[in-house]
Motif scaffolding. Structure first.
Motif, short mmCIF file in Angstrom:
data_model
loop_
_atom_site.label_atom_id
_atom_site.label_comp_id
_atom_site.label_asym_id
_atom_site.label_seq_id
_atom_site.Cartn_x
_atom_site.Cartn_y
_atom_site.Cartn_z
N PRO A 96 -5.29 -8.25 -9.89
CA PRO A 96 -5.67 -6.87 -9.60
C PRO A 96 -5.57 -6.53 -8.11
N GLU A 97 -5.91 -7.48 -7.26
CA GLU A 97 -5.85 -7.25 -5.81
C GLU A 97 -4.41 -7.05 -5.33
N THR A 98 -3.51 -7.90 -5.82
CA THR A 98 -2.10 -7.78 -5.43
C THR A 98 -1.50 -6.50 -6.00
N ALA A 99 -1.83 -6.18 -7.23
CA ALA A 99 -1.34 -4.94 -7.84
C ALA A 99 -1.78 -3.72 -7.03
N ALA A 100 -3.02 -3.73 -6.56
CA ALA A 100 -3.53 -2.62 -5.75
C ALA A 100 -2.78 -2.52 -4.42
N LYS A 101 -2.48 -3.65 -3.81
CA LYS A 101 -1.73 -3.65 -2.54
C LYS A 101 -0.31 -3.12 -2.75
N ILE A 102 0.33 -3.52 -3.84
CA ILE A 102 1.68 -3.03 -4.15
C ILE A 102 1.64 -1.52 -4.36
N THR A 103 0.68 -1.04 -5.15
CA THR A 103 0.57 0.39 -5.42
C THR A 103 0.29 1.16 -4.15
N ASP A 104 -0.61 0.66 -3.30
CA ASP A 104 -0.92 1.34 -2.04
C ASP A 104 0.32 1.45 -1.15
N ALA A 105 1.06 0.35 -1.03
CA ALA A 105 2.26 0.35 -0.18
C ALA A 105 3.32 1.30 -0.73
N ALA A 106 3.54 1.27 -2.04
CA ALA A 106 4.54 2.14 -2.65
C ALA A 106 4.13 3.61 -2.56
N THR A 107 2.85 3.89 -2.76
CA THR A 107 2.36 5.27 -2.67
C THR A 107 2.52 5.81 -1.26
N ARG A 108 2.16 5.01 -0.25
CA ARG A 108 2.33 5.43 1.14
C ARG A 108 3.79 5.73 1.44
N TYR A 109 4.67 4.82 1.04
CA TYR A 109 6.11 5.00 1.28
C TYR A 109 6.59 6.27 0.58
N PHE A 110 6.21 6.46 -0.67
CA PHE A 110 6.61 7.64 -1.44
C PHE A 110 6.14 8.92 -0.75
N GLN A 111 4.89 8.97 -0.38
CA GLN A 111 4.33 10.18 0.21
C GLN A 111 4.88 10.46 1.60
N GLU A 112 5.13 9.41 2.39
CA GLU A 112 5.61 9.59 3.75
C GLU A 112 7.11 9.86 3.83
N HIS A 113 7.89 9.22 2.98
CA HIS A 113 9.34 9.31 3.11
C HIS A 113 10.00 10.21 2.07
N VAL A 114 9.62 10.08 0.84
CA VAL A 114 10.31 10.82 -0.21
C VAL A 114 9.86 12.27 -0.26
N THR A 115 8.57 12.52 -0.34
CA THR A 115 8.12 13.90 -0.45
C THR A 115 8.40 14.68 0.83
N ALA A 116 8.53 14.00 1.96
CA ALA A 116 8.87 14.68 3.21
C ALA A 116 10.27 15.28 3.14
N ASN A 117 11.12 14.74 2.28
CA ASN A 117 12.48 15.24 2.13
C ASN A 117 12.61 16.23 0.98
N ASP A 118 11.49 16.71 0.44
CA ASP A 118 11.46 17.72 -0.62
C ASP A 118 12.35 17.36 -1.80
N ILE A 119 11.89 16.42 -2.61
CA ILE A 119 12.67 15.97 -3.76
C ILE A 119 12.74 17.02 -4.85
N SER A 120 11.97 18.07 -4.76
CA SER A 120 11.96 19.09 -5.81
C SER A 120 13.31 19.77 -5.96
N ASN A 121 14.13 19.74 -4.92
CA ASN A 121 15.43 20.40 -4.98
C ASN A 121 16.56 19.45 -5.37
N ARG A 122 16.27 18.20 -5.63
CA ARG A 122 17.31 17.25 -6.01
C ARG A 122 17.71 17.45 -7.46
N SER A 123 18.96 17.25 -7.73
CA SER A 123 19.42 17.32 -9.13
C SER A 123 19.63 15.92 -9.63
N ALA A 124 19.62 15.76 -10.95
CA ALA A 124 19.83 14.44 -11.55
C ALA A 124 21.26 13.99 -11.26
N ALA A 125 21.39 12.71 -10.96
CA ALA A 125 22.71 12.15 -10.65
C ALA A 125 23.45 11.78 -11.91
#
Length: 93
Positions: free
Chosen positions: A64-93
């Motif tokens: 559970p501790e490692t899973a929480a660390k993975i989720t925290d790291a992925a969530t931070r990366y997602f929120q800082e990098h992906v949403t900053a680039n406004d993924i709402s306008n991306r189309s499916a590849a």
């Protein structure tokens, strides 16, 4: 803990859990888990899941501790990098 190769998912799926991204997790210097999934629960929480093998069985599990660390790291990366680039306008590849 390091997250790399995170890619936002163009199609979040039709289930209760929204699949928002796929990523790789460097759990230790010796262990890289490729194909992790970042999901958003209906209550807004983020969860990460290990890749599955044939038959849908998880190919790796974490404490559970490692899973929480993975989720925290992925969530931070997602929120800082992906949403900053406004993924709402991306189309499916």
């Amino acid at each position: 803990m390091k997250v790399s190769n995170l890619e936002a998912t163009a199609n979040p799926g039709g289930g209760r859990m929204e699949h928002v991204a796929t990523f790789d997790a460097q759990v230790t210097d010796d262990i890289l888990v490729c194909g992790m999934r970042l999901l958003r629960a209906p209550d807004g929480r983020f969860l990460s899941y290990a890749p599955t093998a044939l038959g849908g069985r998880r190919s790796v599990t974490f404490s559970p501790e490692t899973a929480a660390k993975i989720t925290d790291a992925a969530t931070r990366y997602f929120q800082e990098h992906v949403t900053a680039n406004d993924i709402s306008n991306r189309s499916a590849a």
